[in-house]
Structures are given as structure tokens and as C-alpha cells.
Design a protein around this motif. Structure first.
Motif, short mmCIF file in Angstrom:
data_model
loop_
_atom_site.label_atom_id
_atom_site.label_comp_id
_atom_site.label_asym_id
_atom_site.label_seq_id
_atom_site.Cartn_x
_atom_site.Cartn_y
_atom_site.Cartn_z
N PHE A 234 0.66 -0.72 0.16
CA PHE A 234 -0.19 0.40 0.35
C PHE A 234 0.90 1.57 0.36
O PHE A 234 0.28 2.22 -0.03
N SER A 235 1.43 1.16 0.06
CA SER A 235 2.98 2.00 -0.03
C SER A 235 2.29 3.22 -1.50
O SER A 235 2.43 2.38 -2.74
N GLN A 236 3.12 4.40 -1.12
CA GLN A 236 2.40 5.62 -2.59
C GLN A 236 3.78 6.14 -2.32
O GLN A 236 3.86 6.57 -2.21
N LYS A 237 4.17 6.30 -4.25
CA LYS A 237 4.91 7.86 -4.32
C LYS A 237 4.57 8.82 -3.70
O LYS A 237 3.00 8.97 -4.04
N GLY A 238 4.69 10.37 -3.23
CA GLY A 238 4.25 11.09 -2.86
C GLY A 238 3.97 12.17 -4.37
O GLY A 238 4.06 11.63 -5.09
N PRO A 239 3.46 13.20 -4.40
CA PRO A 239 2.84 14.61 -5.48
C PRO A 239 4.51 14.76 -6.04
O PRO A 239 4.85 14.68 -5.07
N ASN A 240 4.57 15.20 -7.22
CA ASN A 240 6.03 15.49 -7.20
C ASN A 240 6.43 16.24 -6.72
O ASN A 240 7.80 16.65 -7.19
N ASN A 241 5.38 17.35 -6.31
CA ASN A 241 5.89 18.35 -6.05
C ASN A 241 6.32 18.54 -4.24
O ASN A 241 7.28 19.85 -4.52
N LEU A 242 6.57 17.62 -4.09
CA LEU A 242 7.07 17.31 -2.83
C LEU A 242 9.03 17.13 -2.40
O LEU A 242 9.49 16.52 -1.60
N TRP A 243 9.04 16.45 -4.52
CA TRP A 243 10.91 15.87 -4.72
C TRP A 243 11.47 16.45 -3.90
O TRP A 243 10.96 17.84 -4.12
N PRO A 244 12.72 16.27 -3.64
CA PRO A 244 13.29 14.91 -2.70
C PRO A 244 12.32 13.87 -1.89
O PRO A 244 12.89 12.87 -2.15
N SER A 245 11.28 14.83 -1.47
CA SER A 245 10.96 13.93 0.00
C SER A 245 9.63 12.70 -1.36
O SER A 245 9.13 13.34 -2.02
N VAL A 246 10.07 11.28 -1.07
CA VAL A 246 8.67 10.46 -1.54
C VAL A 246 7.75 10.44 -1.18
O VAL A 246 6.32 9.69 -1.44
N SER A 247 8.23 9.34 0.09
CA SER A 247 7.14 8.29 0.55
C SER A 247 6.06 9.68 1.75
O SER A 247 6.31 9.67 3.23
N ASN A 248 5.25 10.29 1.09
CA ASN A 248 4.37 10.98 1.00
C ASN A 248 3.44 10.65 0.98
O ASN A 248 3.00 10.69 -0.82
N TYR A 249 1.75 10.25 1.56
CA TYR A 249 0.75 9.45 1.24
C TYR A 249 -0.49 9.66 2.42
O TYR A 249 0.10 9.69 2.90
N VAL A 250 -0.96 9.12 1.69
CA VAL A 250 -2.55 8.79 3.25
C VAL A 250 -3.47 7.39 2.45
O VAL A 250 -3.57 7.71 1.44
N LEU A 251 -3.49 6.83 3.38
CA LEU A 251 -4.84 5.28 3.68
C LEU A 251 -5.67 6.16 4.16
O LEU A 251 -5.57 6.03 5.83
N LYS A 252 -6.42 5.79 3.31
CA LYS A 252 -7.88 5.03 4.30
C LYS A 252 -8.03 3.89 4.88
O LYS A 252 -7.77 2.82 4.02
N ILE A 253 -8.49 4.10 6.16
CA ILE A 253 -9.09 2.23 7.13
C ILE A 253 -10.45 2.83 6.74
O ILE A 253 -10.48 3.47 6.88
N SER A 254 -10.98 1.47 6.28
CA SER A 254 -12.72 1.75 5.92
C SER A 254 -13.31 0.62 7.02
O SER A 254 -12.97 -0.39 7.57
N SER A 255 -14.71 1.89 7.23
CA SER A 255 -15.65 0.67 8.02
C SER A 255 -16.28 -0.55 7.72
O SER A 255 -16.12 -0.92 6.88
N SER A 256 -16.19 -1.96 8.64
CA SER A 256 -16.69 -2.88 8.65
C SER A 256 -17.96 -3.36 7.46
O SER A 256 -18.26 -3.39 6.58
N ASP A 257 -18.88 -1.83 8.28
CA ASP A 257 -20.18 -2.24 7.28
C ASP A 257 -19.79 -1.36 5.72
O ASP A 257 -20.98 -1.82 4.65
N ASP A 258 -19.20 -0.45 5.65
CA ASP A 258 -19.33 0.73 4.54
C ASP A 258 -17.73 0.52 4.28
O ASP A 258 -16.77 1.53 4.40
N SER A 259 -18.07 0.34 2.55
CA SER A 259 -16.11 0.29 2.24
C SER A 259 -15.90 1.63 1.79
O SER A 259 -14.82 2.53 2.02
N GLU A 260 -16.76 2.73 1.69
CA GLU A 260 -16.73 3.61 2.15
C GLU A 260 -16.52 4.24 2.49
O GLU A 260 -15.91 6.13 2.19
N SER A 261 -16.97 4.36 3.78
CA SER A 261 -16.64 5.41 5.39
C SER A 261 -15.77 4.95 6.18
O SER A 261 -15.17 3.68 6.41
N PRO A 262 -14.61 6.15 6.43
CA PRO A 262 -13.43 6.25 6.39
C PRO A 262 -13.20 5.67 8.28
O PRO A 262 -14.65 6.66 9.11
N VAL A 263 -12.38 4.92 8.23
CA VAL A 263 -12.89 4.97 10.45
C VAL A 263 -11.71 5.80 10.58
O VAL A 263 -11.86 6.11 11.71
#
Lengths: 380, 380
Positions: free
Chosen positions: B188-217
Motif C-alpha cells: 500500500f506504499s505510494q509515491k507522493g506528489p512530484n512537487n514534494l520531491w526529493p521527499s518521496v514517501s508522502n501519502y494518505v491511506l484510508k481505513i474503511s468501516s466494516s459496514d461500508d467500504s466508503e466510510s472512513p474509520v
């Protein structure tokens, strides 16, 4: 002020032009040692060598100051070459300030530094200094509000050149040397034997007699004194290479040998004048302490064992230009030739004049203002 | 002793096997952010994250000691993963000691470090530490009599892989991240937006609710705290990126936010216990001073402005494993998880347990000997 602004604009355009062809990486042309090429004394003439040390091209590339210094350095070299009209030029390391070159292709700056010599069709050889393949040092201010200046890599990420050009890894010694060798038939630079690696600029050139291109007048030895991406040393394997090569091509020490590398060995500290430069030392500035290699792994013992060794020439210390005798030969500094790098002492270069018959090695310093000084006979 | 020798031989063979495929460079696979992939709480369960910090794979690769430590680290991770059975693993930087990896392909060691997680089919995300793309540091002893050990590059020069593999440049953040992302659907690793370079590992991950994969926990934010080839900072642009991203996806601060990076920010110094760890801090070792980032460029202000931020997790200091409250959230260290890197404190990992309804964030340290300690509730 208006004039200055105009100049700045010109430099900015120049910087832009220099930074544009980032797509083209250093071409890796593998060229065999200079077979067929020959350095020969011209009939009825001496053989004159000009040594440029510590030019530091590519310093502060993101400001107008840096590129301006490179223009000044080009002027110094051009003036001196027109004045001295040497047969050969030696680039004695720190041709670049690679730690200030935020692009992979440091060879662009290398080409700039070589252009005055190339333009005059003078052959050359280069040896590396500690700044030539140094890692790029990121200015900390680029991470605060100001951000990365316009020459930044982020603009490249979206370009057709692909995101992996976006690595600030610089250009390695091997890539730079391949570039130098492949750039012109005038280049007498060579890559050393593979077993001396990561040390690259280790080789020997022969100056032949005007009468007979097979007959050697002198051997010029180039050694890589390291630094930048690896420690500042001449290794045990390099010392062994020098020894075996010299034994092989000059077994009876009949032919004079002249040695070139960038960072003074620790022996330089033992002969350094304290304060004023008095005889037997000869020179004009003694403004700092010798900044020697990290360790001594046998090269000096190897030199001491050969009566044919005349002198060692180094750069590295911008504020020193003396020659001092050490055991049976001389240890000499060159002179800060470039506007890049620390120090504001008037720029100059060291000249060597080899007389064939009888052999003699004369040297002096030639200055950007046209003056000459510190004449000394270095032959034993 | 015989047993140990046998082990050493096995390790030597292992090292050889690992170093053989030097020809294959890091494959540069560009993968879009993990669309289609989802981190979701399992029905009737908590969501458990194990954080491994400072594994330092590839340390001292030219000795038997280094590879042995990597085997120990693999055991630690395997044991903890079998013990805790987490839903997700976070590699919190210094996965490698790249400054000890004398080959271009650091991804071989990266793969080793990820294998316990991958083998158990557990998804993961990685953020970089200062040692992950550090420049290779040449041991000075390689330039004296001993020479470069058998894994040296000179043997490669004559190989079919070509001399330009002979560069000790390491593998960049961008190459490593492309490798991680491309190596498995579990990443689930991601490269961050190019404009943050040389910093690379910048990203956000969502953990979803067990009831609704759209709903963030919860949102997990990963930030690259730099170091290695560039300064140890979270830049102004990164702080702005965090702020705008959080504003966009969680405008009313309703969803809890949990933050991960490698090098403690300077705020950690302000809450550090002196000596014994007393309440409100919770932890078991406080054996060294906080070694913070070089400067503070706004990330802490950005976090302070968001009531949704629960805690920041860092590694870097191997001798610290505490959590301390700071303003409205917590600042936590992980624990030295690897046998590579300094310090002999018993290895462990930090565990986070997220409860969905009502939201809670619980944490503890899980040790290589199976013990658990330093339980703490971190939710506000």
C-alpha cells in the motif's frame, strides 16, 4: 547597475541553455588508452605544460554568482593559454564543484572548463580532485518557505525525460572520465586499471624526444588521490601499480618521472614553510595549513625509491603555491586557477618547462594579470 | 564453535546468493496510487497494525556479522507477526542501512526486510528513514593493505553487466518506492506528489468501516522526514500538502487521523521524560536524547490545528519507546525492531489497535520474547 543587471540576465540565459539538455546523459564511450597519440617535444623547442588546478566549475549553479565565477575562470584560462602558448595542459582536479551541481550531467560543466584548451587545439590530460564526483549537497533553505529554485527537478518529472532523471546522484568518476576521453582526440586522459577502482584517474603518459618518437624524454604519472564519494587517499594498490609500472617501463630509472595528483600527501606537511617562504622553498603565498590526504599507504615510499622522480604537483590548497624540496625530489603546489572555490588570492597557474637535451625541468607561476613569479629549477 | 562456523558458511553462501543478481537493476514500475485496493476493518474485529522501525537490513554486508543480524531481524518480525496477527504492517523507516550496501541494487535487501510480512500475505506500507537512500560510505581500511573484499566491484567490471554497474551510488528513494509498489499487490506504499520531491514517501491511506467500504474509520498519513541524501526535515511544501489534503478529504476533522514518519520532530524534545518515564508518559526505555529533525517547517502547527489528529509515530531513536502527550495529541516512539543499527536493547515493535465503534486507538509494545508492555490509550 543596469549593465550588471544585463549581465545577470545573460548569465541566467546561459544557465538555462546549459541546463536544458538534461535528457542526454553522459555518453559512455569506452576508449582504449591513447594508442596512436603521442606527446612529442617540438624540434628546437622546450615542452611547456600549463597546470590548471581547482577551477570549481558548476559552483552555486542556482545563483547568478556561480555561473559568473565560471565565466571569470574561463577568462583566466584563455588569457594564460594565449600568454604561455603551452604544448600541453593538465587539469589537476577539482575541475568541478560537483556537490553544487543539481543535475546528473556534470559533464556539461566539465566541457565548459575544458573549452579554452579545446578551442585552442591544445591537448590535455585530467586527474580528479575530491570535488569532481562529490555527492550533491542539498541547501537546507530549499526545504523552508523559499522551496527549490526554478532549476528544480520537479519540472523534469513531468517532462518526457522521465522521472528517473530526477535523481541528484551526480556523475561518477568513471562516467566523467569516459566523457573526457570520448569528447575529443585532444584528450590524453585515461581510465586507470580496473583493479585500482574506485580510484579512476591513474595513468602514465610519455613525452617523446623531438628526434625519435619512441625515445622517452619524461614520464608523466597521474594518480587519483580520492575524496568526494570515497576517502581522500592514494591506496596501497595504487602505490603498487605505480611501482610495477615504473619498474616495467623505466627499469633503470634513466628517464625522469614527474608526478601529478590533487590532494597533498602527508609528506607535504613535513616540508611546509612556517610563515614566510624562505629558501630552499620557492613560492609567493603560504596562507593556510596543508590539508593532506587521510592516510599514507605507500606512494611516498615508492617515489622515494626512484631517483628518476623529479617532483610531485598538487592543488587542493588554494592559498599555497610553493615548491619545497623533499628528500631527493620536490613537492609543489599549483595555484588556485579558478574563481570557483574558496579564497580570493589572485588566480594563476603553474607552468612546467621541460628541456630535452640536457634534461631540465623549470617551473614558474603565471598570473591572470600577466605577471610571472616563483621561478625554480626542479630537475635533480 | 563448529556449529557457529557452519552457520557462518551458510551466511556466506546466502550473501553470495544475494549479491549475484547484480545485473538486474531495480525495475522501475510506475504504479498508480492504490485504486481498487482497500484497507477495511473486519466485521466484529478491531484493526490491528504492527509497526516495525529501524530494521537496518544490509548493514555491514561484507562481514558475516551483518547478514547474521538480518537473519535475527527476520526472526523477530516473523515471531511478532505470528504472535500479533496484525491486519496491516507499517515499515517506519531505516528498513535499510544503505550506507553499508556496496551495490546499486539495495532493493534486494528491501525485499528481505519485507519478506516476513509478504510471506504471511499481510498488506503493508513503508515510509523512508534517513538510512534508506543514504550514500555508500567506503570503509577506509579498504584502501590499505587489506584492499576491497571479495564482493568488490572490480570483479563486476569484467563481467557482462558492464563497468557502469560499478558505481556505488545506491538506490534512490524513487527507485526503492517504485520497487516496493511494483513488488506485490500487498504493498500500500505510494509515491507522493512530484512537487514534494526529493521527499518521496508522502501519502494518505484510508481505513474503511466494516459496514461500508466508503466510510472512513481513520486516515493514516505517511510523511518523509528526509535525511540520507538530503537534509533531515519535513519541508514547508510537505506541511502545506498535509494541510490541503486533510482539509480536502476530512474538512470537518470528523475522522481520526494518525501520523507516521521516521525522524522525531523537534516537538518531541519538549515532551521527552528526563530519566524515569512517569505519567502521563508511558513506555519502558528512555535511554538516549531525542535526535530530532534539523528544523521545523510547519508540520507541527498543521497537526496542532486539526482536532482529528490522534498521534504521531516515529522511529530513529533506537533507545526510546515512550508515548507522551503533546498539546491535543500524542507523540510516540516505536521500538528498535531490527538487529541492524546501534543498540542492544531487546527488540520489539509497536502495535496499534483501532476500534471502530466507538473509535478508540490503543497501543502497546510487543517484544521478541513474547512479552507485552506499555499499554496506552491514545485516542482523544
Amino acid at each position: 547597475m543596469e549593465g550588471q543587471n544585463g549581465k545577470h540576465k545573460k548569465f541566467s540565459v546561459l544557465v538555462l541553455v546549459l541546463l536544458l539538455p538534461l535528457i542526454s546523459f553522459v555518453s559512455v564511450v569506452v576508449v582504449k588508452p591513447s594508442t596512436g597519440k603521442n606527446l612529442q617535444v617540438r624540434k628546437g623547442s622546450t615542452f611547456k605544460i600549463t597546470i590548471f588546478a581547482d577551477l570549481h566549475f558548476g559552483e552555486d549553479t542556482w545563483t547568478s554568482w556561480g555561473p559568473l565565477q565560471d565565466i571569470h575562470s574561463t577568462k583566466v584560462m584563455s588569457f594564460i593559454l594565449d600568454q604561455e602558448k603551452p604544448d600541453f595542459v593538465i587539469y589537476l582536479g577539482d575541475v568541478l564543484t560537483a556537490d553544487n551541481i543539481p543535475i546528473a550531467n556534470a559533464s556539461l560543466y566539465w566541457d565548459q572548463a575544458l573549452s579554452p584548451t579545446k578551442d585552442r587545439c591544445i591537448p590535455w590530460a585530467a586527474v580528479f580532485g575530491n570535488h569532481d564526483d562529490a555527492h550533491f549537497i542539498w541547501p537546507t533553505e530549499w526545504f523552508s518557505d523559499s522551496g527549490i529554485p526554478p532549476l528544480k527537478c520537479s519540472s523534469l518529472i513531468s517532462s518526457s525525460s522521465g522521472e528517473d532523471n530526477c535523481i541528484f546522484m551526480g556523475t561518477t568518476r568513471l562516467q566523467l572520465m569516459n566523457h573526457d576521453i570520448g569528447s575529443s582526440a585532444l584528450s590524453f586522459s585515461q581510465k586507470g586499471p580496473n583493479n585500482l577502482w574506485p580510484s579512476v584517474s591513474n595513468y602514465v603518459l610519455k613525452i617523446s624526444s623531438s628526434d625519435d618518437s619512441e625515445s622517452p624524454v619524461a614520464y608523466l604519472y597521474f594518480l587519483d588521490s580520492g575524496g568526494g564519494t570515497y576517502p581522500e587517499v592514494i591506496s596501497t594498490v595504487q602505490a603498487k601499480w605505480f611501482n610495477s609500472t615504473a619498474q616495467e617501463i623505466n627499469p633503470d630509472s634513466r628517464v625522469p618521472e614527474i608526478i601529478f595528483w590533487h590532494i597533498p600527501s602527508r609528506a607535504y606537511k613535513t616540508v611546509a614553510p612556517s610563515g614566510v617562504i624562505n629558501k630552499p622553498c620557492v613560492g609567493s603565498i603560504n596562507k593556510e595549513s596543508v590539508a593532506p590526504q587521510e592516510a599514507e599507504h605507500g606512494i611516498m615510499k615508492a617515489l622515494e625509491a626512484r631517483p628518476s622522480v623529479q617532483a610531485v604537483f598538487v592543488g587542493h590548497n588554494h592559498g599555497l603555491d610553493w615548491c619545497c624540496p623533499y628528500k631527493k625530489f620536490w613537492l609543489c603546489f599549483t595555484r588556485h586557477s579558478g574563481y570557483g572555490g574558496y579564497g580570493n588570492w589572485t588566480r594563476g597557474a603553474r607552468v612546467l618547462e621541460i628541456n630535452e637535451q640536457p634534461f631540465s625541468l623549470k617551473s614558474w607561476i603565471t598570473m591572470e594579470d600577466g605577471s610571472l613569479h616563483s621561478h625554480v629549477f626542479l630537475s635533480s
